[in-house]
Design an enzyme around this catalytic site. Structure first.
Site, mmCIF file in Angstrom:
data_model
loop_
_atom_site.group_PDB
_atom_site.id
_atom_site.type_symbol
_atom_site.label_atom_id
_atom_site.label_comp_id
_atom_site.label_asym_id
_atom_site.label_seq_id
_atom_site.Cartn_x
_atom_site.Cartn_y
_atom_site.Cartn_z
ATOM 1 C CB CYS A 181 121.364 54.297 39.628
ATOM 2 S SG CYS A 181 122.460 53.679 40.898
ATOM 3 N NE ARG A 208 119.004 59.756 38.229
ATOM 4 C CZ ARG A 208 117.769 59.888 38.725
ATOM 5 N NH1 ARG A 208 116.965 60.773 38.204
ATOM 6 N NH2 ARG A 208 117.371 59.155 39.717
ATOM 7 C CD1 TRP A 225 128.052 57.881 41.832
ATOM 8 C CD2 TRP A 225 126.517 57.936 43.451
ATOM 9 N NE1 TRP A 225 128.503 58.713 42.809
ATOM 10 C CE2 TRP A 225 127.588 58.785 43.807
ATOM 11 C CE3 TRP A 225 125.442 57.836 44.310
ATOM 12 C CZ2 TRP A 225 127.608 59.506 45.000
ATOM 13 C CZ3 TRP A 225 125.455 58.551 45.497
ATOM 14 C CH2 TRP A 225 126.541 59.366 45.834
ATOM 15 C CG ASN A 245 118.576 54.477 42.401
ATOM 16 O OD1 ASN A 245 119.649 54.432 42.968
ATOM 17 N ND2 ASN A 245 117.936 55.612 42.158
ATOM 18 N N GLY A 246 119.280 52.110 44.846
ATOM 19 C CA GLY A 246 119.065 52.052 46.298
ATOM 20 C C GLY A 246 120.003 51.037 46.934
ATOM 21 C CD GLU A 262 125.070 77.663 47.078
ATOM 22 O OE1 GLU A 262 125.119 76.822 48.013
ATOM 23 O OE2 GLU A 262 124.970 77.340 45.892
ATOM 24 C CE LYS A 269 126.405 75.603 43.369
ATOM 25 N NZ LYS A 269 125.906 75.231 44.597
ATOM 26 C CD GLU A 278 128.387 71.705 44.317
ATOM 27 O OE1 GLU A 278 127.975 70.558 44.427
ATOM 28 O OE2 GLU A 278 127.640 72.694 44.446
ATOM 29 C CG HIS A 290 136.042 85.389 67.786
ATOM 30 N ND1 HIS A 290 136.297 86.019 68.993
ATOM 31 C CD2 HIS A 290 135.066 86.119 67.193
ATOM 32 C CE1 HIS A 290 135.483 87.041 69.132
ATOM 33 N NE2 HIS A 290 134.716 87.142 68.065
ATOM 34 C CE LYS A 345 120.543 68.924 40.281
ATOM 35 N NZ LYS A 345 121.199 70.190 40.706
HETATM 36 C C1 AGP Z 1 124.635 71.742 45.634
HETATM 37 O O1 AGP Z 1 125.252 72.364 44.541
HETATM 38 C C2 AGP Z 1 124.807 70.250 45.652
HETATM 39 N N1 AGP Z 1 124.445 69.642 44.440
HETATM 40 C C3 AGP Z 1 124.153 69.618 46.871
HETATM 41 O O2 AGP Z 1 124.621 70.283 48.023
HETATM 42 C C4 AGP Z 1 122.609 69.679 46.898
HETATM 43 O O3 AGP Z 1 122.177 71.002 47.094
HETATM 44 C C5 AGP Z 1 122.112 68.814 48.059
HETATM 45 O O4 AGP Z 1 122.522 67.485 47.823
HETATM 46 C C6 AGP Z 1 120.592 68.857 48.252
HETATM 47 O O5 AGP Z 1 119.966 68.366 47.093
HETATM 48 P P1 AGP Z 1 118.355 68.601 46.948
HETATM 49 O O6 AGP Z 1 118.146 70.076 46.874
HETATM 50 O O7 AGP Z 1 117.977 67.872 45.703
HETATM 51 O O8 AGP Z 1 117.723 68.020 48.192
#
Ligand code: AGP
Length: 613
Positions: A2, A27, A74, A100-101, A486, A490, A493, A509, A608
């Site tokens: 949040c 966020r 969130w 938050n939490g 990676e 990308k 997501e 395999h 985020k």
């Molecule tokens: C990556 O594009 C994502 N946003 C997600 O995998 C992110 O890398 C992961 O949540 C780790 O976040 P951090 O680097 O803030 O710990």
């Protein structure tokens, strides 16, 4: 995670809070609200949906007054709706909370409070906090004491902001555990609170980061920080270097596109002050690494989540190759429950952009508990992962706002390369000539990255060719194998197309059965020690009718004559090649998602920083 903003001072709180929440939109959230104290009364506006809905509501029904607290939610407990949106007011109407939490004992609290006649108006765990605070206050104690008692009664990782009409000149806030940070911004005759720096950076650069189990009593002219057990705290006041502009999109359509292009500067910045090109040496002072410590390290665990974990997988190749120390990469959510073999000669290296990822922080705590040396590579200044480590390397890329991580992926690749050289140097496993060559290669990185940025129009053309695909295999080998993971992440997501990163050598395999005209294959094939193997990989995919998109080194005619599309990159030293090969994959995912009209900076279901388990 949040977004939270608080303001106490002579101005109307609402516009300050709304502008701050706008800077936290990345966020991720599904509802938003703001509360102020006006003429001794608490006044609240809140709504489900994007922040714009709240702004429209405020246009029709304005809020004036201060102090104020605001929140973008969130959802964790209770569906996204106006009734579940924060802020939440207690039954007496004298206190209001944003949070938050997760209040892990909220059901017991709800039962106890309900038995005393408290009426609950939402499905959230948050509401229990304000009812508990009012219950405590009813005992005739001060707002501060009531808040402190409440902070000690709620369990789990939480960040809480409270207002009380009995003492309308203050905001009381607390951080317990790792539920994201809370920053105190110090102004002139006014003070601020926020869950992240960009929300209040336009007002002040002087900031204090609350540590876990700390609370702050904030008025317009004063702040007092204590532990929730009552011990006074003398906090460090940080002056934030980057400016408010760096938290803006500028001429780019999305933060993600801006941050892809910012990597040229971010890579320069992460080198800044750490590389002595003349002597061919690396300096990482915040790591607190002595020759004695370097010599006794016997193994390194790299622990992280998502993109950061893939950066760690590249780091494994670098540290093992250069420093000859065994490295194991374990994702945070597994490390914390795997009873890892850690002793005083083991390093647990966490990588985290936000420095607040719950699984990664828990992994660091696990390493600490077992007596390990805990390091971190972190971007967010003052974040938990930076503060709890024995030593850290700051990514120094400036705020990364786009949910899809880009510059916070490439910067740690450079940071781990530098770490490997430093470790090798201190352990005496590298001669001066090799060390100088490895250090000198770093000089190439920003320019090589800049040359890839110039190819964005070509990448966009390939994106148009791929915009309707239903899935994609990303294949790589050796140090570029993590780039396959990676690149696939990308695409997944932000475009919601299923993509799978896979070690190219593993295709025979089983997974090769997937390849046909409907399943394109992206082969990461730079001029590195695995180039020849990847060429045969392309042949195998073509033989089965798969469309092949290759990332290849400029001038590689072999690949040019075989692949359907090529994403060209300049030649780079192979240990630094992942920094370069990932760039067209970032741009490819960005353009496919943009062509598909998707919300690139705030992809559905994502936040985020994942500050909950
Ligand atoms: C990556 O594009 C994502 N946003 C997600 O995998 C992110 O890398 C992961 O949540 C780790 O976040 P951090 O680097 O803030 O710990």
């Amino acid at each position: 995670m949040c977004g939270i903003v608080g303001y106490v001072g002579p101005k109307d709180a609402t516009p300050i809070i709304i502008n701050g929440l706008k800077r936290l939109e990345y966020r991720g959230y599904d509802s938003a609200g703001v509360a102020v104290i006006n003429n001794g009364q608490i006044d609240v506006r809140r709504d489900a949906g994007k922040l714009q809905q709240l702004v429209d509501l405020l246009g029709k029904s304005p809020l004036t007054g201060a102090p104020g607290i605001g929140h973008t939610r969130w959802a964790t407990h209770g569906a996204p709706s106006a009734r579940n949106a924060h802020p939440h007011v207690g039954n007496t109407g004298k206190m209001v909370v944003v949070h938050n939490g997760i209040v892990e004992n909220f059901l017991e609290l709800k039962e106890e409070l309900g038995a005393e006649g408290v009426i609950f108006n939402s499905d959230t765990d948050t509401e229990t906090i304000v009812h508990l605070a009012e219950h405590n206050k009813a005992a005739g104690i001060s707002f501060e004491e009531a808040a402190r008692r409440t902070f000690k009664q709620i369990e789990g990782a939480n960040v809480v902001l409270l207002l009380s009409t009995d003492e309308p000149d203050k905001i009381i806030a607390a951080r317990i555990g790792n539920a994201g940070g809370i920053v105190v911004g110090l102004g002139e005759g006014e003070n601020y609170l926020a869950s992240d720096i960009p929300a209040i950076l336009e007002h002040t650069r002087r900031m204090i980061f609350l540590e876990s189990r700390q609370m702050v009593v904030l008025t317009k002219d004063s702040f007092r920080i204590e532990t929730i057990d009552g011990e006074e705290v003398k906090p460090e006041i940080h002056t934030i270097a980057f400016d408010a502009v760096s938290a803006e999109k500028g001429e780019y359509r999305h933060f993600m596109q801006k941050e892809i292009h910012e990597q040229v500067r971010a890579l320069t910045d992460t080198l800044a002050g750490r590389v002595d090109f003349k002597e061919g040496r690396i300096r990482l002072p915040e790591l607190n690494l002595t020759p004695e410590l370097a010599k006794r390290i016997q193994r390194i665990y790299i622990t992280a989540c998502g993109t950061a974990a893939y950066a760690g997988m590249v780091g494994k190749y670098l540290i093992e190759k250069i420093a000859r120390i065994p490295v194991e990469v374990v994702i945070g959510s597994e490390f914390r429950y795997s009873d890892p073999i850690v002793d005083e000669n083991t390093v647990v290296l966490a990588i985290s952009q936000s420095g607040e990822t719950a699984d990664t922080l828990a992994a660091m705590e696990e390493g600490r508990k077992k007596g390990g040396i805990v390091w971190s590579i972190v971007n967010a200044i003052g974040s938990q992962a930076m503060r709890v480590a024995d030593g850290y390397i700051s990514m120094q890329t400036g705020p990364e706002i786009g949910v899809a991580s880009t510059k916070a992926f490439t910067a740690p690749l450079v940071d781990q390369y530098m770490l490997a050289i430093l470790l090798a140097d201190l352990r005496g496993v590298i001669d001066e000539k090799t060390r100088r060559e490895l250090v000198s290669d770093l000089r190439l990185v920003p320019d090589l990255a800049g040359r890839v940025m110039d190819s964005e129009a070509d990448v966009e053309k390939v994106a148009h060719a791929l915009k309707d695909i239903k899935g994609c295999l990303y294949l790589g080998r050796g140090i570029n194998m993590p780039i396959a993971y990676e690149g696939a992440l990308k695409l997944k997501e932000i475009s919601y197309i299923h993509a799978e990163g896979y070690p190219a050598g593993e295709m025979k395999h089983g997974p090769i059965a997937l390849i046909d005209e409907e399943m394109p294959v992206l082969c990461i094939t730079p001029k590195d020690p695995w180039h020849e193997k990847m060429i045969s990989q392309i042949q195998q995919a073509k033989a089965r009718g798969g469309m092949v998109i290759a990332v290849a080194t400029e001038g590689d005619d072999l690949v040019k004559n075989m692949a359907d599309h090529v994403l060209w990159v300049p030649e780079a030293p192979w240990m630094l090649s992942p920094i370069i090969t990932v760039l067209p994959l970032q741009m490819l995912a960005y353009h496919i998602a943009t062509i598909r009209g998707l919300d690139v900076d705030q992809p559905r279901n994502l936040a985020k920083s994942v500050t909950v388990e």
